[in-house]
Design an enzyme around this catalytic site. Structure first.
Site, PDB file in Angstrom:
ATOM      1  N   SER A  96      24.569   2.904  88.159  1.00 54.11           N
ATOM      2  CA  SER A  96      25.510   3.521  89.490  1.00 54.11           C
ATOM      3  C   SER A  96      24.717   5.135  89.649  1.00 54.11           C
ATOM      4  CB  SER A  96      26.657   3.597  89.812  1.00 54.11           C
ATOM      5  OG  SER A  96      26.614   3.620  91.480  1.00 54.11           O
ATOM      6  N   MET A  97      25.685   6.369  89.577  1.00 58.12           N
ATOM      7  CA  MET A  97      25.302   7.745  90.114  1.00 58.12           C
ATOM      8  C   MET A  97      24.127   8.133  88.723  1.00 58.12           C
ATOM      9  SD  MET A  97      28.272  10.763  90.130  1.00 58.12           S
ATOM     10  CE  MET A  97      28.652  10.791  88.730  1.00 58.12           C
TER      11      MET A  97
END
Length: 256
Positions: A96-97
């Site tokens: 994700s991030m």
């Protein structure tokens, strides 16, 4: 001059020492996540691979430090930590991030006089050039908690504990600010192969958005779709570990 040991230990967690591992796998957590998320990965791959998990400021044992709320600043600081760990080939793995952070760190490595990572593995994130109008950073605390609950990546007991929430929510909000305000540099690509992992029911990443990672590398890109939502890698951990082993063993075969 090498980084002081205490600086490296502040940023990186080594859960299972692997002094004879031929390759380092550096793991970058999701928004609101911490290094401990990758403890199972380290346990599964050690001692053949040295797994280092990044601990961002503002959480767990770094909770008294201010969180960093831009991807650029976080990537710069992570690179500064990794720049002297150059005695083994490096694979970056972000969820994700963390996928965007891995990409940004990989971009910075040649400019810092370092070889690029031998592979970038990204999970649960659309390509850097694919944006959505997401504004979780502006939500109330209750609605951020609801967002975390929907993603199923945080222990329910944590989300039900007011004292724990008071500790973690500032870092969560800061991480969302970092990833939601991120914009890529259109003329840059990483100089390494990219493996993309995505869940077939991840509402945050469409198949087209996952395929678009091919636009961000000078090397090959391969995409693997697994059953599950945004945190498919928890339920499908065996498949993710198998894919990481495949990436790492292919790298070892090329260098032998």
């Amino acid at each position: 001059m090498r980084q002081p040991t205490q600086h490296v230990e502040k940023w990186l967690r080594r859960f299972h020492p692997a002094p004879d591992g031929e390759t380092r796998l550096v793991c970058l957590p999701h928004a609101g996540g911490s290094a401990s998320f990758f403890h199972p990965v380290s346990k599964a791959l050690a001692p053949a691979v040295e797994v280092l998990a990044v601990q961002y400021p503002g959480r767990q044992d770094r909770r008294h430090e201010p969180a960093v709320d831009t991807i650029s600043d976080l990537a710069d600081q992570i690179l500064d930590t990794l720049r002297h760990l150059d005695d083994r080939p490096l694979v970056l793995f972000g969820h994700s991030m963390g996928a965007v952070l891995g990409y940004e760190v990989a971009l910075r490595m040649p400019a810092a006089g370092l070889p690029p990572p031998v592979h970038l593995v990204v999970s649960g994130r659309r390509a850097p050039s694919r944006y959505r109008d997401e504004r979780v950073r502006h939500l109330s605390d209750d609605r951020i908690v609801s967002e975390l609950r929907d993603l199923s990546g945080t222990e329910p007991a944590m989300l039900a504990d007011p004292e724990l929430l008071e500790m973690i929510l500032p870092a969560v909000r800061s991480d969302y600010r970092a990833i939601e305000t991120y914009r890529h540099a259109p003329d840059q690509r990483v100089d390494c192969p990219v493996t993309v992992l995505t869940g077939d029911r991840d509402s945050r990443v469409s198949l087209d958005e996952a395929h678009a990672w091919a636009e961000h590398t000078t090397g090959p890109m391969d995409l693997h779709v697994l059953p599950g939502g945004h945190f498919f890698l928890v339920d499908r951990s065996a498949d993710v570990i198998a894919k990481l082993r495949q990436v790492l063993s292919a790298r070892a075969a090329r260098s032998s």
